[in-house]
Write a protein that holds these residues in place. Sequence first.
Motif, mmCIF file in Angstrom:
data_model
loop_
_atom_site.group_PDB
_atom_site.id
_atom_site.type_symbol
_atom_site.label_atom_id
_atom_site.label_comp_id
_atom_site.label_asym_id
_atom_site.label_seq_id
_atom_site.Cartn_x
_atom_site.Cartn_y
_atom_site.Cartn_z
ATOM 1 N N UNK A 1 -2.159 -2.201 10.318
ATOM 2 C CA UNK A 1 -2.549 -0.946 11.119
ATOM 3 C C UNK A 1 -2.412 0.554 10.125
ATOM 4 N N UNK A 2 -3.518 1.100 10.085
ATOM 5 C CA UNK A 2 -3.986 1.982 9.226
ATOM 6 C C UNK A 2 -4.295 3.427 9.662
ATOM 7 N N UNK A 3 -3.479 4.421 9.344
ATOM 8 C CA UNK A 3 -3.941 5.839 9.674
ATOM 9 C C UNK A 3 -3.956 6.811 8.391
ATOM 10 N N UNK A 4 -4.304 6.112 7.284
ATOM 11 C CA UNK A 4 -4.709 6.889 6.304
ATOM 12 C C UNK A 4 -3.386 7.608 5.598
ATOM 13 N N UNK A 5 -2.433 7.439 5.919
ATOM 14 C CA UNK A 5 -1.207 7.896 5.358
ATOM 15 C C UNK A 5 -0.885 7.244 3.996
ATOM 16 N N UNK A 6 -0.030 7.718 3.038
ATOM 17 C CA UNK A 6 0.444 7.092 2.010
ATOM 18 C C UNK A 6 1.215 5.802 2.106
ATOM 19 N N UNK A 7 2.133 5.657 3.287
ATOM 20 C CA UNK A 7 2.505 4.302 3.433
ATOM 21 C C UNK A 7 1.626 3.300 4.108
ATOM 22 N N UNK A 8 0.687 3.738 4.730
ATOM 23 C CA UNK A 8 -0.350 2.793 5.364
ATOM 24 C C UNK A 8 -1.156 2.403 4.087
ATOM 25 N N UNK A 9 -1.428 3.203 3.001
ATOM 26 C CA UNK A 9 -2.159 2.554 1.891
ATOM 27 C C UNK A 9 -1.018 1.657 0.911
ATOM 28 N N UNK A 10 0.120 1.850 0.952
ATOM 29 C CA UNK A 10 1.025 1.123 0.469
ATOM 30 C C UNK A 10 0.798 -0.374 1.242
ATOM 31 N N UNK A 11 0.912 -0.397 2.295
ATOM 32 C CA UNK A 11 0.864 -1.529 3.314
ATOM 33 C C UNK A 11 -0.632 -2.251 2.900
ATOM 34 N N UNK A 12 -1.606 -1.460 2.745
ATOM 35 C CA UNK A 12 -2.825 -2.194 2.439
ATOM 36 C C UNK A 12 -3.008 -2.712 1.135
ATOM 37 N N UNK A 13 -2.136 -2.063 0.119
ATOM 38 C CA UNK A 13 -2.074 -2.868 -0.865
ATOM 39 C C UNK A 13 -1.117 -4.063 -1.262
ATOM 40 N N UNK A 14 -0.185 -3.997 -0.460
ATOM 41 C CA UNK A 14 0.734 -5.230 -0.497
ATOM 42 C C UNK A 14 0.141 -6.488 0.211
#
Length: 283
Positions: A7-20
């Motif tokens: 789930x991606x909302x362009x926030x920093x934590x969403x980006x951390x989730x993407x990288x993980x």
Amino acid sequence: MKNILVPYDFSDVAHHALNFATDLARKGSDCKVTLINVIEQPTPDTIKTMGIVGHDPMQSLYIKMLIDTAKGKMEAIMADSSYKDITLKYKIVLGQPFKEISEEIKTSGIELVVMGTSGSSGAEEFLVGSNAERMVRYSKCPVITIAKATSASDVKDIVLASNYHDVPTSFVEHVKKLQKIFGAKLRMVKINTPASFTSTRHDRKQMEEFISKFGIENYTHESYNFSNEEDGVIAYAEDIDADLIAIGTRQRRGVGHFLAGSIAEDVVNHSQVPVWTFGLDNA
């Protein structure tokens, strides 16, 4: 593992989730990662709050603007060379976040959700509070929540927090699969509290029976005393410098209250290391 949803909302934590998630995808073969951005349709009251005057025409224009903006940002991610070795795609949908993410899990054969535990502010916000908690409690597949930048390659020690009583076989098989994916040691712990205390001898016997029954390998096991379960899980993980916490959830309180949904949600809300959760009612 073939399908991971972020789930991606362009926030920093969403980006951390993407990288993980992409780091995790590299551990397997033919694994794809899908980003889903859910745009909540604004109500008339919301539109007025945002300073937009009008009814359906303006609402439609505003939603189109949100979609176009999200698409532009997604295309930039798709073009990022950091992900060129990953099968990465995205979806932008209108609706309620929990409902749309749940539908995507069901229809696309999603095996794991990786999501941030907090989101951005404004119209794109959807990973905070109740939405994240609902995913943890009700998701039909495992969920890993991410609070800060973390590499999946760094996960070497996984805390398994449980009461080790009446744990469904399917849940344990998911935990063993998780352990295998990371090649990690399983650090089994039972949290003892003043309100629910058992002896060290009792806990050791219970965990050894659990280990024997399910053929657990590459592990340690111990009981840990703390004032409450959720804080005890986090404190134990901090004490042993664990890289990930695994905990079961229930949609309702039942046998083994330790594994009830609210405890897992509290751990998710306060842990600084990634937390893997899976519903025992799904097992």
